[in-house]
Design a protein around this motif. Structure first.
Motif, PDB file in Angstrom:
ATOM      1  N   ILE A 469     -56.577  15.196   9.123  1.00 41.67           N
ATOM      2  CA  ILE A 469     -57.049  16.499   8.640  1.00 41.67           C
ATOM      3  C   ILE A 469     -56.714  16.648   7.162  1.00 41.67           C
ATOM      4  O   ILE A 469     -57.540  17.091   6.351  1.00 41.67           O
ATOM      5  N   TRP A 473     -59.610  17.003   4.297  1.00 37.94           N
ATOM      6  CA  TRP A 473     -59.669  18.182   3.427  1.00 37.94           C
ATOM      7  C   TRP A 473     -59.551  17.776   1.963  1.00 37.94           C
ATOM      8  O   TRP A 473     -60.197  18.357   1.088  1.00 37.94           O
ATOM      9  N   ILE A 515     -63.043  17.535  11.483  1.00 34.43           N
ATOM     10  CA  ILE A 515     -61.841  18.359  11.375  1.00 34.43           C
ATOM     11  C   ILE A 515     -61.720  19.281  12.581  1.00 34.43           C
ATOM     12  O   ILE A 515     -60.630  19.459  13.152  1.00 34.43           O
ATOM     13  N   TRP A 519     -58.622  19.302  15.238  1.00 33.77           N
ATOM     14  CA  TRP A 519     -57.836  20.484  15.606  1.00 33.77           C
ATOM     15  C   TRP A 519     -57.725  20.597  17.131  1.00 33.77           C
ATOM     16  O   TRP A 519     -56.670  20.959  17.662  1.00 33.77           O
ATOM     17  N   SER A 544     -51.474  20.557   8.531  1.00 33.69           N
ATOM     18  CA  SER A 544     -52.926  20.717   8.560  1.00 33.69           C
ATOM     19  C   SER A 544     -53.343  22.039   7.923  1.00 33.69           C
ATOM     20  O   SER A 544     -54.329  22.103   7.180  1.00 33.69           O
TER      21      SER A 544
END
Length: 575
Positions: A469, A473, A515, A519, A544
């Protein structure tokens, strides 16, 4: 713990946002022209955990506020009143609302025993069949604390396989169901359905202007970013302002939250002062002038991952390791030749001071800083816990350097990796494994023979998911900027090539789905069957969350200004 009364001094430059490229502009240009980089071509490698953040040098001027003993005494009096309320025979709904508010305000850590008691009672209690608000709130409180709770509790609000339209009338319940759905795992279809249903209904209600005023703002915030994905310390600061304008708020809780926030901010400042003194005394960037000099950034990451006051010493030690990783990244990123990098990797693999003799002078200095700092941390844990963790720390660093070298060899050979290979290696070069292994032992909570063995390759899936993650990002936040600089390799560009995508937006949408699924994988760790202790699980979630705050930048939104967040968290007290 460092003394509260001190001056913070540091040497932080206020550069504009700059992310360390995944592939160097030099390497990219050479690969595009069909010429392989030579052994003297500096190789630029990414290490996203310590990304560059635009921070003004406030620490040069700002003096720490003194801790007023009377002020601290008042805070404790407020806590005792709240503790007394939690210990009363509350009805379950009142207890859940109080616990939820304490968590929103960032002061629940004062009442861990009382909250744990109530979570045990809630595990044995169920809400009425028609009470959506209570059902969803109970589910979220239990799930986020890794207490066993089944998503089947929401079946009673469905008919013919779909959620009843009538539950949309309960706006508070609808919002809580939306927030609860964000804790779903892969395979919990009912929560995926709940997420779609509630999002559509809340957006429709918001667009039609039929939401009550007291809930409208909360709905907007939730739709922008669910609470489960928000950075804890930042969210507490923002929510205190929100709570202040809510009708019928508790003045007792508000005063406690404000006082506690300011008190913890003082602690952060003392830690940053300690970190800055250590960094200055280390003198690493004075000798290696090409390396970045930004201890505040490193410390900000640790606050995001470990916001609670009890982790004060951990934050300082972890920030030290991230600061050194930043310098090593600069060696791979801007300075070292492929031959020098190979020598450095070999020396790290030996983990022996005699190995430095073969290194260039600038690498010797960095090696010594890494060697000494790592040994100091290991000694500290041995002294306090009686546990020798040096072999684990050594291996975490060796893995990181070897991953840097893998990327260097990719670039040197003109090789474009597959997306999966890039991500798998990128988790290691991001510093995620290194940071989490150090944190696991520095926390020293819930360690067993079984979970200690997990602190080496292959690292826990939990660490990998959190690191991915972070990596994704990073690429989402900086891909366009790097393309403008000539850096055309990141998960975005690799996806476009591998999936035959024409437009970058396609790759970005695909990355967001990745992503989202990661999660869900993270949420699996909350089902209660993990042998890892809950504190390190929470740290992975916080990594995260912090990654998104650092790398996602949108105007007029929750993510609009990292500089503002730094000011709120570290410097600006609540009046």
């Amino acid at each position: 713990m460092a003394a509260m009364k001190c001056l913070i001094s540091t040497n932080i430059s206020s550069h504009s946002m700059h992310k360390i490229p995944s592939f160097s502009s030099t390497s990219c240009k050479l690969m595009c022209s069909g010429v392989a980089p030579t052994s003297t071509t500096p190789i630029r490698i990414n290490s996203s955990l310590q990304s560059t953040i635009p921070i003004s040098p406030k620490l040069k001027q700002q003096q720490l506020r003194k801790v007023d003993l009377e002020y601290t005494k008042t805070n404790e009096e407020l806590r005792e009143k709240t503790r007394g309320t939690l210990q009363k025979a509350l009805d379950p709904m009142a207890a859940m609302k109080l616990i939820d508010t304490l968590q929103w305000l960032g002061i629940s850590y004062h009442y861990e025993e009382e909250i744990d008691f109530w979570l045990g009672k809630l595990s044995q209690w169920d809400a009425d069949d028609d009470d959506l608000h209570a059902t969803a709130l109970r589910f979220r409180l239990l799930r986020q604390n890794a207490r066993p709770v089944s998503s089947d509790v929401f079946k009673k609000f469905r008919v013919n396989g779909k959620f009843r339209k009538s539950i949309s009338e309960d706006k508070e319940g609808l919002l809580n169901l939306y927030e609860a759905s964000c804790l779903g795992t892969n395979g919990e279809d009912i929560l995926s359905e709940a997420a779609k249903f509630t999002e559509n209904e809340l957006k429709l209600s918001s667009a039609n202007g039929i939401l009550p005023k007291h809930i409208s703002r909360r709905v907007g915030r939730a739709l922008e970013l669910p609470r489960h994905m928000r950075m804890e310390r930042l969210e507490s600061r923002l929510y205190i302002d929100e709570y202040n304008i809510q009708e019928n708020h508790s003045l007792l809780l508000l005063e406690q939250a404000k006082a506690d926030y300011n008190e913890v901010q003082l602690l952060y400042q003392s830690e940053l002062a300690e970190m800055s003194r250590w960094w200055k005394q280390l003198g690493l960037v004075e000798k290696l002038t090409f390396a970045r000099d930004r201890p505040m950034e490193c410390f900000l990451w640790t606050v995001g991952i470990f916001p609670e006051p009890k982790y004060s010493s951990l934050r300082v030690d972890l920030a030290k390791t991230v600061a050194i990783l930043l310098v090593i990244d600069d060696i791979f990123d801007t300075y070292g030749t492929i031959n020098e990098l190979s020598l450095f990797k070999s020396a790290i693999q030996r983990w022996d001071l005699n190995a430095i003799e073969q290194l260039p002078q600038y690498m010797k200095i960095c090696y010594m800083a890494l060697y000494n700092t790592t040994n100091e941390i290991a000694y500290k844990v041995l002294r306090e816990q009686g546990r020798n963790i040096l072999p684990f720390l050594e291996k975490a660093w060796i893995d990181a350097i070897e991953a840097f070298m893998i990327e260097a060899e990719w670039f040197n050979n003109g090789h474009t990796p597959r997306v999966e290979d890039y991500l798998e290696n990128g988790v290691t070069t991001s510093g995620a494994y290194m940071a989490l292994v150090h944190a696991f032992f520095l926390m020293g909570e819930g360690l067993t023979i079984e979970n200690v063995k997990l602190m080496a390759k292959p690292y826990p899936k939990l660490f990998s998911n959190s690191g991915r993650i972070l990596r994704l990002w990073d690429d989402l936040g900086t891909a366009k900027e790097e393309q403008e600089k000539g850096d055309n390799a990141s998960s975005i560009s690799l996806l476009m090539k591998e999936k035959n995508m024409v437009h970058e937006d396609e790759a970005r949408a695909y990355t967001m789905k990745l992503i989202h699924n990661l999660w869900k994988d993270l949420n699996t760790e909350l089902l209660g069957s993990n042998i890892l202790p809950l504190p390190i699980i929470r740290a992975c979630f916080n990594m995260s969350r912090t990654s998104q705050v650092i790398y996602q930048h949108q105007e007029d939104s929750y993510f609009s200004s990292v500089d503002k967040f730094v000011d709120l968290i570290l410097f600006k007290p609540i009046a």
